[in-house]
Design an enzyme around this catalytic site. Sequence first.
Site, short mmCIF file in Angstrom:
data_model
loop_
_atom_site.label_atom_id
_atom_site.label_comp_id
_atom_site.label_asym_id
_atom_site.label_seq_id
_atom_site.Cartn_x
_atom_site.Cartn_y
_atom_site.Cartn_z
N LYS A 1 6.05 3.11 -15.82
CA LYS A 1 5.58 2.03 -14.93
C LYS A 1 5.77 2.43 -13.46
CE LYS A 1 4.87 -2.24 -13.29
NZ LYS A 1 3.52 -2.78 -13.15
N SER B 1 -0.73 -10.48 -12.42
CA SER B 1 -0.20 -10.45 -11.06
C SER B 1 1.29 -10.19 -11.21
CB SER B 1 -0.47 -11.79 -10.37
OG SER B 1 0.09 -11.74 -9.06
N GLY C 1 3.23 -7.93 -9.86
CA GLY C 1 3.99 -7.72 -8.62
C GLY C 1 5.06 -6.65 -8.76
N CYS D 1 -2.43 -0.80 -6.11
CA CYS D 1 -1.88 -2.04 -6.67
C CYS D 1 -2.47 -3.24 -5.93
CB CYS D 1 -0.37 -2.07 -6.59
SG CYS D 1 0.27 -3.65 -7.23
N ASN E 1 -7.80 1.51 -11.21
CA ASN E 1 -6.80 0.45 -11.37
C ASN E 1 -7.56 -0.85 -11.63
OD1 ASN E 1 -4.44 -1.25 -11.04
ND2 ASN E 1 -3.55 0.36 -9.76
N GLY F 1 -9.30 -4.84 -18.92
CA GLY F 1 -9.87 -5.04 -20.24
C GLY F 1 -11.35 -4.66 -20.28
N GLY G 1 -9.73 2.06 -17.79
CA GLY G 1 -10.41 0.79 -17.54
C GLY G 1 -11.13 0.31 -18.78
O1 RRO Z 1 2.61 -4.54 -11.14
C1 RRO Z 1 1.47 -4.96 -10.85
O2 RRO Z 1 1.26 -6.11 -10.47
C2 RRO Z 1 0.30 -4.09 -10.94
C3 RRO Z 1 0.25 -2.80 -10.45
BR1 RRO Z 1 1.71 -1.92 -9.70
C4 RRO Z 1 -0.96 -2.09 -10.49
O3 RRO Z 1 -1.10 -0.93 -10.07
N1 RRO Z 1 -2.04 -2.73 -11.01
C5 RRO Z 1 -1.97 -3.96 -11.50
O4 RRO Z 1 -2.98 -4.50 -11.98
N2 RRO Z 1 -0.79 -4.62 -11.46
#
Ligand code: RRO
Length: 383
Positions: free
Chosen positions: A45, A72, A74, A139, A205, A233, A261
């Site tokens: 992660k 979300s 974060g 992100c 992403n 998704g 993706g």
């Molecule tokens: O942790 C997140 O909210 C998150 C991250 Br770091 C990312 O790169 N992409 C995403 O959809 N969520």
Amino acid sequence: MVSLETTLAGIPLKTCVYNASGPRSGNSSALAKVAASRSGAILAKSATVSSQNGNPQPRTWHSPDDKASMNSEGLPNNGIDYYIESSTIEETLAGCKEGSTKPYMVSISGKTLDDNLAMLDKINTSPANIPLVELNLACPNVIGKPIIAYDFDQLKMILKTIQSKKYKVKLGLKLPPYLDSKHLSQAAAIINEYSSMVSYVASINTIGNALSVDPVSEAPFISSNNGLAGLSGPAVKYTALANVRQMREQLDKSIDVVGVGGIESGTDVFLFLLCGATAVQVGTCHWKEGATCFDRICNELETILQEKGYSSVQDVIGQLKPWSKEGAAKSRAAKKLETGGSAGATKTANGSSDFAKMLNNILLVVIAILLADKFGVLQSPTE
Ligand code: RRO
């Protein structure tokens, strides 16, 4: 036997399918399950300098038709030290089948450039064997912070500064989806200037700035950031394919493209390979199905390669053909065969076509007439 082997940044992978950073990748017990599967690599992660809990719950949502998901999160994570600690890596790799191992990679997503440099310093001086680092520039969920790789001045400055540090660890970039070809070209041109440092890009992403609304509560399903979240998704698969295809066309050949993706089947992987991906990551499907998805997807990929007469994924990578009348005719013929000669008829949930249903109804009417005739229902009162 067909080979799913590939290389990523020169590193050999037994299969071209592995986990995306994010779902089920936050700790060693989740990562050990990825290690135990047919995933070709293990990616942790996205880390920040210190551990953090992320945004308040609820922060995830799946659409009822399973076609879209949102998060979300974060950046909840255990902090970079945890992900490069030898005990974390040992516990993770303990999941690998006896006598085997696979590459363990980390992802970083610092809140500032200084944070990213501090994490890269740690990784670079760590005794742990981390062959590749994914720098997450995409992100969408850090409240108040824009997506870095949409700000081209910032992107240039970050890459320039990291290059000046001459880190020995190989670097990949996780990119956001570019929804305009011109923006994608601008990003590719900047990345090409740093081709000696960037080993791969992972596209895409989640699509940021998405909103799911609950018709019952008349409010967003997700509580943080006014319900705004990253979309993932199957709904994002076509955007991901386009980004992979264009990145492959525009990036230096020395930079690999990793597709991510909406991938949830062997056929999906096949499409991404055609578009130029040397490997793919699976995120949302891994989140929903667990690590056994890597076994299923690899098995399906083997079957489709076998059926199509390919002996290796290497024969497929980047081989997308231009549209042609012959190709379209071949596709129509295959569909006709699949639908038993009723191509064009829509399939119902149980697999029978509208045409078959109509035949069935005609048969029922004929039987009813015959029965009625036999039992005299059709006789006129005068007979
Ligand atoms: O942790 C997140 O909210 C998150 C991250 Br770091 C990312 O790169 N992409 C995403 O959809 N969520």
